[in-house]
Design an enzyme around this catalytic site. Sequence first.
Site, PDB file in Angstrom:
ATOM      1  N   HIS A   1      -5.550   5.524   4.483  1.00 56.91           N
ATOM      2  CA  HIS A   1      -5.636   4.105   3.744  1.00 56.91           C
ATOM      3  C   HIS A   1      -6.158   3.073   4.260  1.00 56.91           C
ATOM      4  CE1 HIS A   1      -1.988   6.675   2.368  1.00 56.91           C
ATOM      5  NE2 HIS A   1      -2.602   6.617   1.052  1.00 56.91           N
TER       6      HIS A   1
ATOM      7  N   GLU B   1      -3.528   0.731   0.967  1.00 57.58           N
ATOM      8  CA  GLU B   1      -4.795   0.465   1.031  1.00 57.58           C
ATOM      9  C   GLU B   1      -5.025  -1.150   0.532  1.00 57.58           C
ATOM     10  OE1 GLU B   1      -7.441   3.087  -1.290  1.00 57.58           O
ATOM     11  OE2 GLU B   1      -8.857   1.134  -1.379  1.00 57.58           O
TER      12      GLU B   1
ATOM     13  N   SER C   1      -1.174   6.888  -5.540  1.00 62.66           N
ATOM     14  CA  SER C   1      -1.960   6.101  -6.665  1.00 62.66           C
ATOM     15  C   SER C   1      -2.805   7.043  -7.353  1.00 62.66           C
ATOM     16  CB  SER C   1      -2.602   4.829  -5.998  1.00 62.66           C
ATOM     17  OG  SER C   1      -3.596   4.326  -6.932  1.00 62.66           O
TER      18      SER C   1
END
Length: 317
Positions: A79, A131, A229
């Site tokens: 990430h 991220e 995600s």
Amino acid sequence: MKKQNINLYLASPRGFCAGVDRAVKIVEETIKKFGSPVYVRHEIVHNKDVVNSLAKIGAVFVEEVHEAPKDRPIIFSAHGVPKSVVNEAKQRKMISIDATCPLVTKVHNETIRHYNLGRHILLVGHRNHPEVIGTMGQVPNEFVSLIETIDDAINIKVKNTEKLAYATQTTLSLDDTKEILTVLKKRFPSIKGPNSEDICYATTNRQQAVKSMAKLCDTILVIGAQNSSNSLRLVEVALSHGVKTAQLIPDEYTLNKFLESFNPSLTPNLGLTAGASAPETLVQVLISKLKKDFEVNLVDHTVTKENVTFNLPKILR
Ligand code: SF4
């Protein structure tokens, strides 16, 4: 007794992307080169099975650099990390190995470029996702604002509309992001950004496959972790494109629960996909369990072929 028929649509592409594949190899190769233990800051990718299998061969997962001893290598997750984390490892004189996906690094570089040109950056993404923390942490706090929703895009106040840029998290919903960017571009016509948004090829392809599969299915199952995600967006995309139900399947327990209540008379057309950090194992477990109880007609639903690969960092080549 004759088994009941079901159609099982299998999305392709699905599962591991090139960035996740590279991150996992980086941990394996670091252990080969430096011996165990090696330390990994944060889950290398959002998947418990992957994390557990790497832990078995000598990876130790920590949340912060200072939790690792100075004399062992530390790996940064796919990430990406804020600059402060890289600097902390440097100050402690640790060997650090960066498993940040090159497509996330590209967003970091864009963000730094905008900052160097004096632009304020609007980052479209989800608060607290690693991220987003990593990308925001490439520049001083006051030069970046997070945009999570259309409302944020409508209400954000900026000092200089001529010195403005945007970047996006790589794993967002294509449709939601498009709407947010439309608002930003309308409000700030001179805003600078990438030619297309930063959503990566793997997220794009998995969402496109689900969108077209949704037209054929009653229910879509997404193998993937609760904190992925990429996988969560696949569930949303399925629901917004017409399936009756869509469900995230993070583990075998949830899979078994789903099968206990599965009624093929109500949902004879089942779709199956997996997020970019989910290994193929659970997909195959589900298929074999379904085959035990039903006459499964497997339908390949390929929307495109992927042939992306990323090199390992120089230190491991
Ligand atoms: S989902 Fe996209 S950005 Fe994230 S690791 Fe995979 S290829 Fe890279």
